[in-house]
Scaffold this motif. Structure first.
Motif, PDB file in Angstrom:
ATOM      1  N   GLN A 155       5.055  14.561  13.249  1.00 37.16           N
ATOM      2  CA  GLN A 155       5.358  15.470  14.354  1.00 37.16           C
ATOM      3  C   GLN A 155       5.723  16.870  13.859  1.00 37.16           C
ATOM      4  O   GLN A 155       5.699  17.824  14.623  1.00 37.16           O
ATOM      5  N   HIS A 156       6.056  16.968  12.558  1.00 35.86           N
ATOM      6  CA  HIS A 156       6.392  18.262  11.962  1.00 35.86           C
ATOM      7  C   HIS A 156       5.279  18.765  11.039  1.00 35.86           C
ATOM      8  O   HIS A 156       5.492  19.692  10.253  1.00 35.86           O
ATOM      9  N   GLY A 157       4.096  18.127  11.136  1.00 35.51           N
ATOM     10  CA  GLY A 157       2.976  18.548  10.304  1.00 35.51           C
ATOM     11  C   GLY A 157       3.107  18.117   8.857  1.00 35.51           C
ATOM     12  O   GLY A 157       2.500  18.723   7.966  1.00 35.51           O
ATOM     13  N   ILE A 158       3.889  17.054   8.604  1.00 32.58           N
ATOM     14  CA  ILE A 158       4.124  16.589   7.237  1.00 32.58           C
ATOM     15  C   ILE A 158       3.497  15.202   7.089  1.00 32.58           C
ATOM     16  O   ILE A 158       3.767  14.300   7.882  1.00 32.58           O
ATOM     17  N   PHE A 159       2.662  15.042   6.072  1.00 29.40           N
ATOM     18  CA  PHE A 159       1.972  13.781   5.817  1.00 29.40           C
ATOM     19  C   PHE A 159       2.726  13.004   4.746  1.00 29.40           C
ATOM     20  O   PHE A 159       2.890  13.465   3.622  1.00 29.40           O
ATOM     21  N   ILE A 160       3.186  11.806   5.115  1.00 34.56           N
ATOM     22  CA  ILE A 160       3.888  10.921   4.195  1.00 34.56           C
ATOM     23  C   ILE A 160       3.113   9.605   4.092  1.00 34.56           C
ATOM     24  O   ILE A 160       2.616   9.089   5.105  1.00 34.56           O
ATOM     25  N   ALA A 161       2.990   9.077   2.870  1.00 32.35           N
ATOM     26  CA  ALA A 161       2.290   7.811   2.641  1.00 32.35           C
ATOM     27  C   ALA A 161       3.320   6.702   2.486  1.00 32.35           C
ATOM     28  O   ALA A 161       3.926   6.551   1.414  1.00 32.35           O
ATOM     29  N   PRO A 162       3.572   5.880   3.532  1.00 33.90           N
ATOM     30  CA  PRO A 162       4.623   4.850   3.462  1.00 33.90           C
ATOM     31  C   PRO A 162       4.224   3.668   2.596  1.00 33.90           C
ATOM     32  O   PRO A 162       3.050   3.270   2.536  1.00 33.90           O
ATOM     33  N   GLY A 163       5.215   3.074   1.932  1.00 34.47           N
ATOM     34  CA  GLY A 163       4.989   1.980   1.003  1.00 34.47           C
ATOM     35  C   GLY A 163       4.262   0.771   1.544  1.00 34.47           C
ATOM     36  O   GLY A 163       3.439   0.187   0.832  1.00 34.47           O
ATOM     37  N   PRO A 164       4.531   0.320   2.782  1.00 36.43           N
ATOM     38  CA  PRO A 164       3.858  -0.893   3.268  1.00 36.43           C
ATOM     39  C   PRO A 164       2.334  -0.810   3.248  1.00 36.43           C
ATOM     40  O   PRO A 164       1.668  -1.844   3.174  1.00 36.43           O
ATOM     41  N   LEU A 165       1.760   0.405   3.307  1.00 38.29           N
ATOM     42  CA  LEU A 165       0.300   0.530   3.255  1.00 38.29           C
ATOM     43  C   LEU A 165      -0.251   0.095   1.903  1.00 38.29           C
ATOM     44  O   LEU A 165      -1.425  -0.264   1.791  1.00 38.29           O
ATOM     45  N   PHE A 166       0.572   0.141   0.870  1.00 40.05           N
ATOM     46  CA  PHE A 166       0.130  -0.175  -0.482  1.00 40.05           C
ATOM     47  C   PHE A 166       0.520  -1.587  -0.912  1.00 40.05           C
ATOM     48  O   PHE A 166       0.239  -1.969  -2.043  1.00 40.05           O
ATOM     49  N   SER A 167       1.162  -2.335  -0.045  1.00 38.27           N
ATOM     50  CA  SER A 167       1.756  -3.609  -0.448  1.00 38.27           C
ATOM     51  C   SER A 167       1.219  -4.771   0.372  1.00 38.27           C
ATOM     52  O   SER A 167       0.914  -4.623   1.561  1.00 38.27           O
ATOM     53  N   LEU A 168       1.132  -5.922  -0.277  1.00 40.15           N
ATOM     54  CA  LEU A 168       0.754  -7.156   0.407  1.00 40.15           C
ATOM     55  C   LEU A 168       1.967  -7.950   0.841  1.00 40.15           C
ATOM     56  O   LEU A 168       1.852  -8.899   1.601  1.00 40.15           O
ATOM     57  N   SER A 169       3.136  -7.577   0.329  1.00 36.65           N
ATOM     58  CA  SER A 169       4.359  -8.315   0.618  1.00 36.65           C
ATOM     59  C   SER A 169       5.516  -7.342   0.721  1.00 36.65           C
ATOM     60  O   SER A 169       5.498  -6.268   0.115  1.00 36.65           O
ATOM     61  N   GLN A 170       6.516  -7.703   1.486  1.00 40.12           N
ATOM     62  CA  GLN A 170       7.717  -6.881   1.595  1.00 40.12           C
ATOM     63  C   GLN A 170       8.732  -7.209   0.500  1.00 40.12           C
ATOM     64  O   GLN A 170       9.780  -6.584   0.412  1.00 40.12           O
ATOM     65  N   GLU A 173       8.740  -6.500  -2.563  1.00 36.74           N
ATOM     66  CA  GLU A 173       9.004  -5.436  -3.528  1.00 36.74           C
ATOM     67  C   GLU A 173       9.874  -4.329  -2.931  1.00 36.74           C
ATOM     68  O   GLU A 173      10.122  -3.321  -3.593  1.00 36.74           O
ATOM     69  N   GLY A 174      10.321  -4.482  -1.698  1.00 37.84           N
ATOM     70  CA  GLY A 174      11.111  -3.436  -1.066  1.00 37.84           C
ATOM     71  C   GLY A 174      10.278  -2.254  -0.633  1.00 37.84           C
ATOM     72  O   GLY A 174      10.776  -1.131  -0.500  1.00 37.84           O
ATOM     73  N   SER A 175       8.998  -2.499  -0.384  1.00 42.48           N
ATOM     74  CA  SER A 175       8.091  -1.394  -0.056  1.00 42.48           C
ATOM     75  C   SER A 175       8.349  -0.808   1.328  1.00 42.48           C
ATOM     76  O   SER A 175       7.904   0.303   1.614  1.00 42.48           O
ATOM     77  N   GLU A 176       9.066  -1.556   2.192  1.00 42.97           N
ATOM     78  CA  GLU A 176       9.308  -1.011   3.535  1.00 42.97           C
ATOM     79  C   GLU A 176      10.146   0.254   3.489  1.00 42.97           C
ATOM     80  O   GLU A 176      10.110   1.070   4.413  1.00 42.97           O
ATOM     81  N   ARG A 177      10.879   0.462   2.388  1.00 38.81           N
ATOM     82  CA  ARG A 177      11.689   1.684   2.241  1.00 38.81           C
ATOM     83  C   ARG A 177      11.072   2.685   1.267  1.00 38.81           C
ATOM     84  O   ARG A 177      11.673   3.706   0.970  1.00 38.81           O
ATOM     85  N   ALA A 178       9.860   2.386   0.761  1.00 39.60           N
ATOM     86  CA  ALA A 178       9.270   3.218  -0.289  1.00 39.60           C
ATOM     87  C   ALA A 178       8.195   4.145   0.268  1.00 39.60           C
ATOM     88  O   ALA A 178       7.640   3.916   1.343  1.00 39.60           O
ATOM     89  N   MET A 179       7.905   5.183  -0.493  1.00 33.73           N
ATOM     90  CA  MET A 179       6.808   6.086  -0.143  1.00 33.73           C
ATOM     91  C   MET A 179       6.209   6.654  -1.421  1.00 33.73           C
ATOM     92  O   MET A 179       6.894   6.818  -2.428  1.00 33.73           O
ATOM     93  N   ARG A 180       4.892   6.897  -1.372  1.00 32.93           N
ATOM     94  CA  ARG A 180       4.214   7.541  -2.487  1.00 32.93           C
ATOM     95  C   ARG A 180       4.280   9.049  -2.283  1.00 32.93           C
ATOM     96  O   ARG A 180       4.001   9.552  -1.203  1.00 32.93           O
ATOM     97  N   VAL A 181       4.625   9.770  -3.366  1.00 30.13           N
ATOM     98  CA  VAL A 181       4.757  11.219  -3.286  1.00 30.13           C
ATOM     99  C   VAL A 181       3.824  11.855  -4.315  1.00 30.13           C
ATOM    100  O   VAL A 181       3.903  11.541  -5.513  1.00 30.13           O
ATOM    101  N   ASN A 182       2.957  12.730  -3.859  1.00 33.36           N
ATOM    102  CA  ASN A 182       2.081  13.491  -4.749  1.00 33.36           C
ATOM    103  C   ASN A 182       2.864  14.671  -5.312  1.00 33.36           C
ATOM    104  O   ASN A 182       3.391  15.497  -4.562  1.00 33.36           O
TER     105      ASN A 182
END
Length: 456
Positions: free
Chosen positions: A412-427, A429-438
């Motif tokens: 909504q603020h024009g900021i693109f964030i890649a959330p962890g669950p998109l990269f994970s097959l299981s929760q 690893e704690g991916s629900e709180r993770a994000m990939r940052v370029n």
């Protein structure tokens, strides 16, 4: 665990530790019952389990024996290619051009469509110094001079191949497609890292494979979990990115690489090593392909991430027999990769421009990574993983926050964030709180201010 499962697990441990070698005869049912202090029916159940899992084979009148690991050559079957042999032969001839009289060709001569003017324009636009600009399709395996140059580059990484062991592709994604087409049938179990490369998950699901996630830790995949999955699912392939991992930015330790190669050899698993950031990593960075000698490792490289995303150019390195099969699949699916692109990449490498470009890129990545680590640590995000020399960091949000919800608010603020669950097959690893940052965008004040507000 049942008594039979305990016995089976004990025998598996003996196989894994090398106390029971491939081809060795295991104890008879009566002898094993005495050794383990169980009934003969329990041993029969345990042996049946191990036989079903592929670790033992029964030989009538002789007993049970430890199976040999499946060799790479065994799985290089080409039934579907042989069914299309006439099609492949026709395509190969149109690409290779061995005949001087080409009445059976499917194209007009290049001189009718290209001519001197187009060749001159291509040299000008691409900066190609070669007078013989490739207007034809080119060879099925890719531009020979570029394959020779790549072979020399790989030797610097202790990965020793000949040009005949290299297949040019439209980048690493195309390489993954070819490998999946060849090896994976519907219902096959395939090992992947989790978190891992999410487009790979999509390709495997499209092939109707069963994805089995191996948790990616800071120093590489969880190898104890990997062995458990191998015993349970009997997969043929494990796709992984040891160095500059996407999405976590971490790199695999040398000790884990050694152990992984041994596991692959024991269980007959083929390792697909994705090394797309190799050109910007330190020269002494270890590789699975160097440790294994391409016996059980198929090695993927690319110029698209380090040279230009618009130049779709990558390669596969493997055994000659495998490369021949994948070349046939490449011809059947896309006919050929771009000879013009490959000539441009070769020219940039040969004239030293690519090396100069890489030096600048490494310096830029190093500085951006240091700034990203410093700035992100002030926003409230925690446990920032990396850097492994690539483009990514893996950061976790404070307890109680959800990365998917955060990404929606960020949009909504024009900021693109890649959330962890998109990269994970299981929760797990704690991916629900993770994000990939370029790291290229991590120091943007709009992102930093947004994260600081959200993280409190």
């Amino acid at each position: 665990m049942s008594r039979a499962a305990q016995v089976a697990d004990s025998i598996l441990k003996a196989i894994d530790e090398g106390r029971l070698q491939p081809g060795a005869r295991v104890a008879s049912i009566r002898e094993a019952a005495r050794q383990f202090g169980v009934s003969k029916n329990t041993i029969i159940d345990a042996y049946d389990r191990l036989t079903a899992m592929g670790y033992l084979e029964a030989r009538r009148g002789s007993g049970f024996f430890v199976t040999q690991p499946r060799s790479l050559k065994v799985v290089e079957k080409t039934e579907y290619v042989s069914e299309a042999v006439d099609t492949v032969s026709l395509l190969r001839e149109q690409l290779a051009g061995r005949f001087s009289v080409r009445a059976g060709d499917g194209r007009v001569p290049s001189s009718w469509t290209a001519g001197l003017e187009l060749a001159r324009r291509l040299r000008q636009r691409g900066g190609i110094q070669n007078d013989e600009v490739e207007i034809e399709y080119g060879q099925p395996q890719g531009y020979p001079a570029l394959r020779e140059l790549i072979a020399q580059t790989l030797a610097e990484r202790s990965v020793h191949v000949s040009a005949s062991q290299l297949l040019m592709t439209f980048g690493a994604n195309h390489a993954l497609d070819l490998i999946i087409r060849h090896f994976v049938a519907p219902g096959d179990a395939v090992l992947v890292e989790s978190p891992g490369y999410y487009p790979l998950f999509g390709k495997l699901r499209l092939a109707r494979a069963r994805l089995v996630g191996v948790t990616r830790q800071q120093d590489g995949p969880d190898l104890d979990q990997l062995e458990d999955h191998i015993r349970q699912h009997r997969p043929r392939l494990f796709f992984l990115q040891p160095n500059a991992h996407n999405p976590t930015g971490t790199s695999m330790s040398l000790s884990k690489m050694h152990r992984l190669v041994n596991i692959a050899n024991r269980h007959g698993v083929i390792l697909i090593e994705d090394d797309i950031f190799a050109d910007i990593l330190p020269r002494a960075t270890p590789r699975l392909a160097a440790l294994d000698g391409l016996e059980r490792v198929i090695y993927l490289g690319s110029f698209s991430k380090t040279m230009s995303t618009g130049l779709r150019c990558g390669f596969i390195a493997g055994s000659e027999s495998l490369i021949k099969v994948l070349t046939d699949i490449k011809m059947l699916t896309v006919v050929n990769s771009s000879a013009l692109t490959e000539m441009l990449v070769h020219d940039l490498m040969l004239r030293g421009r690519y090396r100069r470009h890489l030096k600048q890129l490494r310096d830029r990545i190093s500085k951006a990574t240091a700034v990203a680590m410093q700035e992100l640590s002030t926003t409230g995000v925690v446990d920032i993983q990396g850097p492994g020399g690539g483009l990514y960091l893996w950061a976790r949000l404070p307890q109680g926050m959800d990365a998917v919800s955060l990404a929606r608010r960020a949009s909504q603020h024009g900021i693109f964030i890649a959330p962890g669950p998109l990269f994970s097959l299981s929760q797990d690893e704690g991916s629900e709180r993770a994000m990939r940052v370029n790291i290229a965008y991590a120091a943007d004040h709009r992102l930093l201010n947004f994260l600081a507000r959200e993280c409190g």
